[in-house]
Design an enzyme around this catalytic site. Structure first.
Site, short mmCIF file in Angstrom:
data_model
loop_
_atom_site.label_atom_id
_atom_site.label_comp_id
_atom_site.label_asym_id
_atom_site.label_seq_id
_atom_site.Cartn_x
_atom_site.Cartn_y
_atom_site.Cartn_z
N GLY A 28 0.80 -1.22 0.00
CA GLY A 28 0.00 0.00 0.00
C GLY A 28 0.83 1.27 0.00
N LEU A 30 0.41 3.65 -2.18
CA LEU A 30 0.80 3.42 -3.58
C LEU A 30 1.38 4.65 -4.27
CD1 LEU A 30 -2.31 1.30 -4.62
CD2 LEU A 30 -0.12 0.49 -3.72
N HIS A 34 4.01 1.23 -8.20
CA HIS A 34 2.97 0.21 -8.02
C HIS A 34 1.99 0.23 -9.19
CE1 HIS A 34 3.92 1.22 -3.64
NE2 HIS A 34 4.15 -0.08 -3.67
N GLN A 145 11.60 -4.31 -10.24
CA GLN A 145 13.06 -4.44 -10.24
C GLN A 145 13.67 -3.64 -9.08
OE1 GLN A 145 15.04 -6.45 -12.13
NE2 GLN A 145 16.68 -5.68 -10.82
P1 AMP Z 1 5.94 -2.54 -1.68
O1 AMP Z 1 4.59 -1.94 -1.54
O2 AMP Z 1 7.06 -1.61 -1.36
O3 AMP Z 1 6.05 -3.89 -1.00
O4 AMP Z 1 6.12 -2.83 -3.23
C1 AMP Z 1 5.20 -3.63 -3.94
C2 AMP Z 1 5.75 -3.94 -5.30
O5 AMP Z 1 5.97 -2.72 -6.00
C3 AMP Z 1 7.09 -4.67 -5.25
O6 AMP Z 1 7.13 -5.65 -6.28
C4 AMP Z 1 8.07 -3.57 -5.51
O7 AMP Z 1 9.29 -4.01 -6.10
C5 AMP Z 1 7.29 -2.71 -6.48
N1 AMP Z 1 7.85 -1.36 -6.53
C6 AMP Z 1 8.08 -0.54 -5.46
N2 AMP Z 1 8.64 0.62 -5.87
C7 AMP Z 1 8.78 0.52 -7.22
C8 AMP Z 1 9.31 1.37 -8.23
N3 AMP Z 1 9.81 2.57 -7.94
N4 AMP Z 1 9.30 0.94 -9.51
C9 AMP Z 1 8.80 -0.28 -9.82
N5 AMP Z 1 8.29 -1.13 -8.92
C10 AMP Z 1 8.27 -0.75 -7.63
#
Ligand code: AMP
Length: 278
Positions: A28, A30, A34, A145
Site C-alpha cells: 500500500g 501506492l 505500483h 526491479q
Molecule cells: P511494496 O509496496 O514496497 O512492497 O512494493 C510492492 C511492489 O511494487 C514490489 O514488487 C516492488 O518491487 C514494487 N515497486 C516498489 N517501488 C517501485 C518502483 N519505484 N518501480 C517499480 N516497482 C516498484
C-alpha cells in the site's frame, strides 16, 4: 472494483474468474511504481488482482512496521482509476491466525545484502507471497526491479516449489530527478530528499564506468563508495556488484550483474539498483 477482506472471500471471487489473472502484491501507500505494475498486469491479463497488506513478519523488531505509511482510501481510488478488478486487503489476524507456524525459508540468495542487514526479512516475504499465491492463484505475478533481491528470491521460490505461475519483472519507476519511487520516500525532509539523490547518482556513475569498458567490480564499488561518502547525510549499509542470478559478489563483471546499494539518509534506509547485462 471489488474490495475483499477475507481469504475465503478472495478464494471465492477467484474461482468465479474465467481467463488469465495478473496479481500485484503491495504494502500500500501506492505510487507510480505500483501503478506501473498494475498497468502491466492489466495489459497482459484478463483480470487484475492487487493486494494491500503491510506484512508484519517481514519487519524486524526495530524496523518501521508500526509507522509504515498507510492511506487506504487514496490507494483504492488510485487502483479504481487503473481498472483493477479485485483488491485483496486482509488483516494481520486473517493471514496469521493464533498458532500460525509454517514458514518458507530460502537458502543462499537470502543470506547476503538485505538478508544480512535484515535477518528474517525474506522469510517473511517468501511466506506471505507463497500464501498470497495460494489464495489468489494468479497466472502471472508482477514484481518491481526496485527490490532486486526480492525478485530473485521470489523467482527462486516459484522454481524450487514448482509453483504454477509466471513471475514478471517490471523496471524501476523513478522521480524526474532519478530517485527511485518508494513508499518510504515520504519519511525524507526536504534536505534529505536532496541528499537521497546520491543513490541514483552513484548508480549512474557505475553505469558510466561499465559503459566505458570497466569490468573490475572492485573499482566500481570503490568509485561508488567514494561518491556516496561525499554526502554528509548518507551512511552506507552496502554497495554490491553481484551475479544477477545468484547474487554472489563478482570480482570481474563477465556476466549479467546487478549493482545494488542500501544507504541510510538520516534515519531513512533507502535501496536502489541497476542491472548491467552484456
Ligand atoms: P511494496 O509496496 O514496497 O512492497 O512494493 C510492492 C511492489 O511494487 C514490489 O514488487 C516492488 O518491487 C514494487 N515497486 C516498489 N517501488 C517501485 C518502483 N519505484 N518501480 C517499480 N516497482 C516498484
Amino acid at each position: 472494483m471489488r474490495v475483499v477482506h477475507t481469504i475465503a472471500g478472495m478464494k471465492e471471487a477467484r474461482h468465479r474468474l474465467r481467463g488469465s489473472v495478473g496479481f500485484v502484491p503491495t504494502m500500500g501507500y501506492l505510487h507510480e511504481g505500483h501503478l506501473e505494475l498494475a498497468r502491466r498486469s492489466r495489459d497482459e491479463n484478463r483480470y487484475t488482482v492487487v493486494s494491500i497488506f503491510v506484512n508484519p513478519t517481514q519487519f524486524g523488531p526495530k524496523e518501521d512496521f508500526a509507522k509504515y505509511p498507510r492511506d487506504t482510501e487514496r490507494d483504492l481510488a488510485m487502483l479504481k482509476k487503473e481498472q483493477v478488478n479485485i483488491v485483496f486487503m486482509p488483516s494481520a489476524e486473517e493471514m496469521y491466525p493464533p498458532r500460525y507456524s509454517t514458514w518458507v525459508d530460502l537458502e543462499k540468495v537470502t543470506e547476503r545484502l538485505e538478508g544480512t542487514i535484515r535477518p528474517g526479512h525474506f522469510r517473511g516475504v517468501a511466506t506471505v507471497v507463497a500464501k498470497l499465491f495460494n489464495i489468489v492463484e494468479p497466472t502471472r505475478a508482477y514484481f518491481g526491479q526496485k527490490d532486486a533481491q526480492q525478485l530473485v528470491v521470489i523467482k527462486k521460490m516459484v522454481a524450487d516449489l514448482n509453483m504454477n505461475l509466471e513471475v514478471i519483472a517490471v523496471p524501476t519507476v523513478r522521480e524526474p530527478d532519478g530517485l527511485a519511487m518508494s513508499s518510504r520516500n515520504v519519511y525524507l525532509n526536504p534536505q534529505e530528499r536532496e541528499a537521497a539523490l546520491i543513490l541514483s547518482k552513484s548508480l549512474s556513475l557505475a553505469r558510466k564506468l561499465w559503459s566505458k569498458g570497466e569490468r573490475n567490480a572492485d573499482i566500481i564499488r570503490r568509485e561508488m563508495t567514494s561518491l556516496i561518502e561525499t554526502e554528509p547525510l548518507g551512511t552506507i549499509d552496502y554497495v554490491s556488484v553481484a551475479d544477477a542470478e545468484t547474487l554472489e559478489e563478482l570480482a570481474k563483471i563477465d556476466r549479467p550483474a546487478v549493482v545494488s546499494l542500501a544507504v541510510k539518509i538520516g534515519k531513512t534506509r533507502l535501496i536502489d539498483n541497476i542491472v548491467m547485462a552484456r
